[in-house]
Design a protein around this motif. Sequence first.
Motif, PDB file in Angstrom:
ATOM      1  N   ARG A   6      10.912   5.691  -4.980  1.00  0.00           N
ATOM      2  CA  ARG A   6      11.097   6.121  -3.588  1.00  0.00           C
ATOM      3  C   ARG A   6       9.863   6.861  -3.090  1.00  0.00           C
ATOM      4  NH1 ARG A   6      12.173  10.762  -1.066  1.00  0.00           N
ATOM      5  NH2 ARG A   6      13.367  10.712   0.850  1.00  0.00           N
ATOM      6  N   ASN A   7       9.359   7.786  -3.872  1.00  0.00           N
ATOM      7  CA  ASN A   7       8.211   8.577  -3.440  1.00  0.00           C
ATOM      8  C   ASN A   7       6.926   7.752  -3.384  1.00  0.00           C
ATOM      9  OD1 ASN A   7       9.598  10.950  -3.007  1.00  0.00           O
ATOM     10  ND2 ASN A   7       9.351  11.629  -5.104  1.00  0.00           N
ATOM     11  N   VAL A   8       6.756   6.829  -4.302  1.00  0.00           N
ATOM     12  CA  VAL A   8       5.560   5.973  -4.282  1.00  0.00           C
ATOM     13  C   VAL A   8       5.548   5.131  -3.011  1.00  0.00           C
ATOM     14  CG1 VAL A   8       4.400   4.045  -5.415  1.00  0.00           C
ATOM     15  CG2 VAL A   8       5.275   5.942  -6.787  1.00  0.00           C
ATOM     16  N   ILE A   9       6.690   4.520  -2.708  1.00  0.00           N
ATOM     17  CA  ILE A   9       6.788   3.701  -1.487  1.00  0.00           C
ATOM     18  C   ILE A   9       6.563   4.558  -0.252  1.00  0.00           C
ATOM     19  CG2 ILE A   9       8.385   2.375  -0.047  1.00  0.00           C
ATOM     20  CD1 ILE A   9       9.687   1.423  -2.713  1.00  0.00           C
ATOM     21  N   GLN A  10       7.239   5.695  -0.220  1.00  0.00           N
ATOM     22  CA  GLN A  10       7.136   6.568   0.948  1.00  0.00           C
ATOM     23  C   GLN A  10       5.708   7.051   1.152  1.00  0.00           C
ATOM     24  OE1 GLN A  10       9.791   9.885   0.879  1.00  0.00           O
ATOM     25  NE2 GLN A  10       9.026  10.738   2.778  1.00  0.00           N
ATOM     26  N   ASN A  11       5.070   7.537   0.117  1.00  0.00           N
ATOM     27  CA  ASN A  11       3.704   8.057   0.256  1.00  0.00           C
ATOM     28  C   ASN A  11       2.718   6.966   0.647  1.00  0.00           C
ATOM     29  OD1 ASN A  11       4.609  10.607  -0.409  1.00  0.00           O
ATOM     30  ND2 ASN A  11       4.064  10.424  -2.560  1.00  0.00           N
ATOM     31  N   THR A  12       2.892   5.773   0.094  1.00  0.00           N
ATOM     32  CA  THR A  12       2.008   4.663   0.444  1.00  0.00           C
ATOM     33  C   THR A  12       2.162   4.272   1.902  1.00  0.00           C
ATOM     34  OG1 THR A  12       2.117   3.839  -1.815  1.00  0.00           O
ATOM     35  CG2 THR A  12       1.363   2.299  -0.133  1.00  0.00           C
ATOM     36  N   LEU A  13       3.398   4.119   2.344  1.00  0.00           N
ATOM     37  CA  LEU A  13       3.629   3.728   3.738  1.00  0.00           C
ATOM     38  C   LEU A  13       3.182   4.805   4.713  1.00  0.00           C
ATOM     39  CD1 LEU A  13       7.089   1.950   3.478  1.00  0.00           C
ATOM     40  CD2 LEU A  13       4.852   0.903   3.861  1.00  0.00           C
ATOM     41  N   VAL A  14       3.452   6.043   4.399  1.00  0.00           N
ATOM     42  CA  VAL A  14       3.021   7.131   5.290  1.00  0.00           C
ATOM     43  C   VAL A  14       1.503   7.150   5.393  1.00  0.00           C
ATOM     44  CG1 VAL A  14       2.866   9.642   5.498  1.00  0.00           C
ATOM     45  CG2 VAL A  14       5.057   8.565   5.027  1.00  0.00           C
ATOM     46  N   THR A  15       0.830   6.998   4.272  1.00  0.00           N
ATOM     47  CA  THR A  15      -0.638   6.985   4.283  1.00  0.00           C
ATOM     48  C   THR A  15      -1.170   5.832   5.121  1.00  0.00           C
ATOM     49  OG1 THR A  15      -0.713   7.992   2.094  1.00  0.00           O
ATOM     50  CG2 THR A  15      -2.703   6.872   2.845  1.00  0.00           C
ATOM     51  N   LEU A  16      -0.591   4.655   4.946  1.00  0.00           N
ATOM     52  CA  LEU A  16      -1.052   3.490   5.708  1.00  0.00           C
ATOM     53  C   LEU A  16      -0.760   3.635   7.196  1.00  0.00           C
ATOM     54  CD1 LEU A  16       0.041   0.572   3.362  1.00  0.00           C
ATOM     55  CD2 LEU A  16      -2.297   1.299   3.865  1.00  0.00           C
ATOM     56  N   LEU A  17       0.455   4.027   7.522  1.00  0.00           N
ATOM     57  CA  LEU A  17       0.856   4.066   8.924  1.00  0.00           C
ATOM     58  C   LEU A  17       0.262   5.242   9.686  1.00  0.00           C
ATOM     59  CD1 LEU A  17       4.573   2.982   8.561  1.00  0.00           C
ATOM     60  CD2 LEU A  17       2.648   1.599   9.335  1.00  0.00           C
ATOM     61  N   THR A  18       0.123   6.383   9.071  1.00  0.00           N
ATOM     62  CA  THR A  18      -0.442   7.511   9.795  1.00  0.00           C
ATOM     63  C   THR A  18      -1.941   7.346  10.001  1.00  0.00           C
ATOM     64  OG1 THR A  18      -0.676   8.796   7.764  1.00  0.00           O
ATOM     65  CG2 THR A  18       1.294   9.196   9.091  1.00  0.00           C
ATOM     66  N   GLY A  19      -2.559   6.529   9.198  1.00  0.00           N
ATOM     67  CA  GLY A  19      -3.974   6.256   9.412  1.00  0.00           C
ATOM     68  C   GLY A  19      -4.205   5.429  10.663  1.00  0.00           C
ATOM     69  N   MET A  20      -3.182   4.724  11.120  1.00  0.00           N
ATOM     70  CA  MET A  20      -3.303   3.860  12.285  1.00  0.00           C
ATOM     71  C   MET A  20      -2.953   4.574  13.590  1.00  0.00           C
ATOM     72  SD  MET A  20      -1.440   0.456  10.956  1.00  0.00           S
ATOM     73  CE  MET A  20      -1.520  -0.036   9.264  1.00  0.00           C
ATOM     74  N   THR A  21      -2.376   5.742  13.513  1.00  0.00           N
ATOM     75  CA  THR A  21      -1.931   6.428  14.722  1.00  0.00           C
ATOM     76  C   THR A  21      -2.673   7.738  14.902  1.00  0.00           C
ATOM     77  OG1 THR A  21      -0.190   7.579  13.535  1.00  0.00           O
ATOM     78  CG2 THR A  21       0.391   5.474  14.526  1.00  0.00           C
ATOM     79  N   LYS A  22      -2.612   8.226  16.114  1.00  0.00           N
ATOM     80  CA  LYS A  22      -3.205   9.520  16.418  1.00  0.00           C
ATOM     81  C   LYS A  22      -2.116  10.399  17.004  1.00  0.00           C
ATOM     82  CE  LYS A  22      -7.826   7.799  17.179  1.00  0.00           C
ATOM     83  NZ  LYS A  22      -8.977   7.715  18.014  1.00  0.00           N
TER      84      LYS A  22
END
Length: 80
Positions: A42-58
């Motif tokens: 759960r944490n691996v998926i969550q951290n990966t997705l958060v890192t990817l998606l927050t890099g695309m937004t401001k």
Amino acid sequence: MNKINTVLDLKISIRELEFQQANEWAALKVQVLAAYESFSPRNVIQNTLVTLLTGMTKGYIAKDLIKRAVGVAAEILSKK
């Protein structure tokens, strides 16, 4: 460490070292538990997705919403 000259000094030093060892052992247990939990699927998926998606937004609000959404999605996926 002070020079040990008497049996009393030796006993005091032993108690101090035992106290230090107990504190360090407790801290090590906490660190190992935190590392173990960070590698749960759960944490691996969550951290990966958060890192990817927050890099695309401001913006803080967008990043916070993404983190919450990813957390909910990861929770749902980990229960299946």
